[in-house]
Motif scaffolding. Structure first.
Motif, PDB file in Angstrom:
ATOM      1  N   LEU A 157      46.264 159.233  50.088  1.00  0.00           N
ATOM      2  CA  LEU A 157      45.399 159.927  49.128  1.00  0.00           C
ATOM      3  C   LEU A 157      45.064 159.033  47.929  1.00  0.00           C
ATOM      4  CD1 LEU A 157      46.909 163.559  49.106  1.00  0.00           C
ATOM      5  CD2 LEU A 157      44.790 162.774  50.178  1.00  0.00           C
ATOM      6  N   GLY A 158      46.062 158.295  47.446  1.00  0.00           N
ATOM      7  CA  GLY A 158      45.835 157.435  46.278  1.00  0.00           C
ATOM      8  C   GLY A 158      44.760 156.394  46.558  1.00  0.00           C
ATOM      9  N   ALA A 159      44.823 155.772  47.751  1.00  0.00           N
ATOM     10  CA  ALA A 159      43.847 154.740  48.103  1.00  0.00           C
ATOM     11  C   ALA A 159      42.458 155.347  48.297  1.00  0.00           C
ATOM     12  CB  ALA A 159      44.299 154.031  49.382  1.00  0.00           C
ATOM     13  N   LEU A 160      42.411 156.536  48.874  1.00  0.00           N
ATOM     14  CA  LEU A 160      41.110 157.202  49.072  1.00  0.00           C
ATOM     15  C   LEU A 160      40.457 157.523  47.733  1.00  0.00           C
ATOM     16  CD1 LEU A 160      42.123 159.597  51.990  1.00  0.00           C
ATOM     17  CD2 LEU A 160      40.398 157.791  52.117  1.00  0.00           C
ATOM     18  N   ASP A 161      41.286 157.900  46.771  1.00  0.00           N
ATOM     19  CA  ASP A 161      40.789 158.253  45.436  1.00  0.00           C
ATOM     20  C   ASP A 161      40.184 157.031  44.736  1.00  0.00           C
ATOM     21  OD1 ASP A 161      41.426 158.154  42.431  1.00  0.00           O
ATOM     22  OD2 ASP A 161      41.582 160.298  42.808  1.00  0.00           O
ATOM     23  N   ALA A 162      40.706 155.852  45.050  1.00  0.00           N
ATOM     24  CA  ALA A 162      40.356 154.644  44.284  1.00  0.00           C
ATOM     25  C   ALA A 162      38.874 154.335  44.311  1.00  0.00           C
ATOM     26  CB  ALA A 162      41.167 153.462  44.822  1.00  0.00           C
ATOM     27  N   THR A 163      38.185 154.699  45.387  1.00  0.00           N
ATOM     28  CA  THR A 163      36.766 154.335  45.482  1.00  0.00           C
ATOM     29  C   THR A 163      35.834 155.504  45.187  1.00  0.00           C
ATOM     30  OG1 THR A 163      36.883 154.766  47.853  1.00  0.00           O
ATOM     31  CG2 THR A 163      37.183 152.475  47.141  1.00  0.00           C
ATOM     32  N   ALA A 164      36.392 156.605  44.696  1.00  0.00           N
ATOM     33  CA  ALA A 164      35.549 157.773  44.399  1.00  0.00           C
ATOM     34  C   ALA A 164      34.838 157.585  43.062  1.00  0.00           C
ATOM     35  CB  ALA A 164      36.406 159.029  44.367  1.00  0.00           C
ATOM     36  N   THR A 165      33.730 158.296  42.900  1.00  0.00           N
ATOM     37  CA  THR A 165      32.991 158.208  41.635  1.00  0.00           C
ATOM     38  C   THR A 165      33.310 159.382  40.712  1.00  0.00           C
ATOM     39  OG1 THR A 165      31.133 159.374  42.629  1.00  0.00           O
ATOM     40  CG2 THR A 165      31.085 156.952  42.693  1.00  0.00           C
ATOM     41  N   GLY A 166      33.852 160.441  41.288  1.00  0.00           N
ATOM     42  CA  GLY A 166      34.280 161.564  40.446  1.00  0.00           C
ATOM     43  C   GLY A 166      33.218 162.614  40.210  1.00  0.00           C
ATOM     44  N   GLY A 167      32.349 162.799  41.172  1.00  0.00           N
ATOM     45  CA  GLY A 167      31.267 163.755  40.971  1.00  0.00           C
ATOM     46  C   GLY A 167      31.530 165.132  41.545  1.00  0.00           C
ATOM     47  N   ARG A 197      39.440 162.909  44.956  1.00  0.00           N
ATOM     48  CA  ARG A 197      39.410 162.767  43.500  1.00  0.00           C
ATOM     49  C   ARG A 197      39.384 164.154  42.834  1.00  0.00           C
ATOM     50  NH1 ARG A 197      37.405 158.977  39.682  1.00  0.00           N
ATOM     51  NH2 ARG A 197      38.347 157.433  41.074  1.00  0.00           N
ATOM     52  N   GLY A 198      38.606 165.048  43.402  1.00  0.00           N
ATOM     53  CA  GLY A 198      38.546 166.409  42.849  1.00  0.00           C
ATOM     54  C   GLY A 198      39.900 167.097  42.901  1.00  0.00           C
ATOM     55  N   ALA A 235      48.780 157.045  43.271  1.00  0.00           N
ATOM     56  CA  ALA A 235      48.122 156.424  42.111  1.00  0.00           C
ATOM     57  C   ALA A 235      46.932 157.252  41.622  1.00  0.00           C
ATOM     58  CB  ALA A 235      47.666 155.022  42.481  1.00  0.00           C
ATOM     59  N   GLY A 236      46.328 158.004  42.527  1.00  0.00           N
ATOM     60  CA  GLY A 236      45.188 158.828  42.128  1.00  0.00           C
ATOM     61  C   GLY A 236      45.600 159.943  41.174  1.00  0.00           C
ATOM     62  N   VAL A 237      46.741 160.567  41.447  1.00  0.00           N
ATOM     63  CA  VAL A 237      47.231 161.629  40.558  1.00  0.00           C
ATOM     64  C   VAL A 237      47.621 161.030  39.204  1.00  0.00           C
ATOM     65  CG1 VAL A 237      49.065 163.325  40.179  1.00  0.00           C
ATOM     66  CG2 VAL A 237      47.989 163.150  42.419  1.00  0.00           C
TER      67      VAL A 237
END
Lengths: 279, 350
Positions: A157-167, A197-198, A235-237
């Motif tokens: 999950l942390g790695a997947l979050d890393a490339t998100a834009t947060g929309g 990311r959401g 890392a995403g959290v």
């Protein structure tokens, strides 16, 4: 599992029986970690505890006679046979983080089924705490369920979050409703990275509410915040929590090298302290 | 004779006893299925809902009638729901002023007179002033016996600890007064000698509204706490002595006494002292190292006052743990870690 085979007896064992993992830490008289082990809890608590204990002892290269005292913690703390004492995870996590990251003002512990915020005073003493209420929203199990719904590994999950834009913003925090929402988003073609990311932002928002409860009226961005528990490996959290606390940089939230064994470390240190007080 | 049931600590028990009835407080302790949701909103006081569950299940003694004290919105709904659940029951309401300001004693005296007349109608005979005085004296003896037991529990001398005292509080509002006094005196006779107090934990003051289960206090003590005093409507606030003055009109004296008893959150205390001040003073006076608020869920009068109470306690150096309950044992179990951690935080040995 990690070890320092040169450690000398006696050793002090901390056992943290959580809902997802059972953690064991052995410390020596100086409070140094001699060995540690993390095993899945599963349905058989006694077997998990024994396995964690044996793995830690094996890593330390000693037999059970080397254990001078055992302190248990976590939701299964009362089930540990042969314990010297059972201590809540709140006190144990605080004791552990005080040893690893002295000067921490607020510790956030997100475990398998509960999340907590602790306001720490001088010497890492707990002066206020808050826990999630009666449901697993925002905890490790919440993220587990969401990862399953997205058919990804929770470790990723942390790695997947890393490339998100947060929309993307999720509207549900109930594990059941959020799972439905995630499934609907995937069916609608939403990007998994953005969903992750959401989710992390939703967990962070809930966690910051706990931090506010233990530090009312304080400038959250000025607090030295640390995080423990298995979710701190995500890392995403951590990044989302730092942002929610008012920081641009994820490093504003400190995470020790082995966040999931902080509670067991604190328990081991309390076992040692007890032996010192009553030789 | 069948009993009138009641659901609030402000119910004037001596008046009920003077009418020849045994007053039974319908405590929210029951194995009855949770069905009150068919009559009441989900987000309503669990105390009231559990009482209604008892009414719906018939988990009650044979009743002569029901006295409702519409002290808060939830208690008003209790009256409505009771009527829906048991339409054949006789219901009397006893109005209680929210404050002890000017005119309150006159108004309360009027309420007492109306209730006296209703009870007289139920019993079929008038209630003489002397009967009220006799009942008030018996009530004061009950209050004194409870205070004595409370002191023994605080000193660690009552076998069974604060949980046993909670059983005494329940007996005091479910048995006839004379039987209750005898039961409480028997408990006091079991007290440990002064130099042999039982094991004690971290001294705690507990306040809030409804916490009738002895298991709740057993849990606190299992977690290393020692409840040295309380301000609960199912605890020390449940029965407060009347001390009618010689020659004083008994209803006037009861009105005066009811208005001066320790207030709950729905009552505005007389004078300049707020609920927060009073709780801080009580906690300090009993030597507590920490304070536990136990509030029934959705009890707005208490929940609205918690921030001010917390502020006062913080100023006094007294940590506060807030617990919300739903009058069931399952909600107690979820509090264990919080109570243990609170006791550890206060310096109970980790």
């Amino acid at each position: 599992m990690s070890a320092n085979p040169g450690a000398a007896a006696p050793l002090y064992l901390g056992l943290d029986l959580g809902s997802l993992s059972c953690d064991a830490v052995l410390v020596d008289d100086a409070g140094r970690v001699a060995a540690s082990a993390v095993v899945p809890t599963g349905a058989r608590h006694a077997a998990a505890m024994e396995r964690a204990r044996c793995e830690a002892l094996g890593a330390a290269g000693v037999g059970p006679e080397a254990i001078a005292a055992t302190v248990s913690t976590g939701y299964g703390r009362e089930r540990v046979e042969g314990r010297t004492a059972a201590v809540t995870e709140i006190t144990c996590h605080a004791r552990g983080i005080a040893a690893l990251l002295p000067g921490t003002d607020v510790l956030v512990d997100i475990g398998g089924q509960d999340s907590k915020a602790m306001r720490l005073g001088p010497g890492g003493r707990v002066v206020e705490f808050a826990m999630n209420d009666k449901c697993a929203a925002g905890t490790g199990r919440f993220l587990d369920a969401m990862a399953r719904a997205m058919e990804v590994r929770v470790e990723d999950l942390g790695a997947l979050d890393a490339t998100a834009t947060g929309g993307l913003t999720l509207s549900s925090m109930c594990t059941v409703f959020a799972e439905s929402e995630v499934v609907s988003l995937i069916a609608d073609g939403a990007d998994v990275h953005e969903i992750v990311r959401g989710l992390h932002r939703a967990v962070a928002a809930r966690t910051v509410a706990l931090v506010r409860r233990v530090a009312p009226g304080e400038d959250l961005a000025a607090l030295r915040v640390a995080m423990s528990g298995g979710v701190a490996r995500n890392a995403g959290v951590v990044r989302a929590l730092a942002e929610a606390l008012g920081h641009a940089d994820a490093s504003a939230v400190s995470v020790p090298p082995a966040p999931d064994t902080v509670g067991a470390l604190g328990a081991a240190l309390i076992a040692r302290d007890r032996c010192r007080r009553s030789p | 004779m069948p009993e009138p049931a009641l659901g609030c600590a402000y119910t004037p028990l001596p008046l009920v006893a003077a009418a020849g009835f045994r007053a039974v407080r319908v405590l929210p302790v029951t194995e009855a299925p949770e069905r009150a949701g068919s009559l009441l909103h989900d987000n309503l006081c669990p105390h009231v809902k559990r009482v209604v569950d008892r009414a719906l299940a018939g988990d009650l003694p044979d009743l002569a009638g029901v006295v409702i004290v519409p002290a808060c919105d939830a208690m008003r709904r209790l009256g409505d729901a009771w009527y829906a659940a048991r339409p054949s029951d006789r219901i009397a309401t006893f109005d209680l002023p929210a404050s002890g300001g000017e005119g309150a004693a006159d108004r309360l005296e009027g309420s007492l007179a109306r209730l006296r007349d209703v009870l007289a109608g139920w019993s079929g005979r008038p209630i003489a002033d002397e009967a009220i005085r006799d009942a008030a004296r018996a009530y004061d003896a009950l209050a004194d016996a409870l205070a004595g037991l409370g002191a023994l529990a605080a000193a660690g001398r009552l076998p069974g600890g604060r949980a046993r005292l909670q059983e005494a509080f329940a007996a005091s509002v479910t048995l006839r007064q004379a039987e209750a006094v005898a039961a409480l005196r028997a408990m006091a006779d079991d007290a440990l000698p002064g130099d042999a107090g039982g094991p004690r934990g971290v001294p705690l003051f507990v306040f809030g509204n409804v916490l009738p289960l002895p298991e709740a206090f057993r849990l606190i003590e299992d977690c290393g706490g020692h409840v040295v005093d309380d301000d609960l409507c199912t605890g020390s606030r449940q029965i407060a002595p009347l001390r009618l003055a010689d020659g004083e009109d008994p209803l006037r004296g009861m009105a005066r006494s009811l208005l001066s008893r320790p207030p709950c959150a729905r009552t505005i205390p007389s004078g300049s002292r707020s609920i927060a001040n009073l709780i801080v003073d009580r906690a300090r006076a009993c030597g507590a190292r920490g304070v536990v608020a136990h509030v029934a869920k959705f009890c707005d009068p208490y929940l609205a006052r918690i921030p001010a109470i917390r502020k006062g306690l913080v100023s006094a150096g007294l940590p506060l743990l807030v617990l919300e309950g739903d009058c069931t044992q399952r909600s107690l179990g979820q509090q264990r870690t919080r109570i243990e951690a609170f006791v550890e935080m206060l310096g109970g040995e980790p």
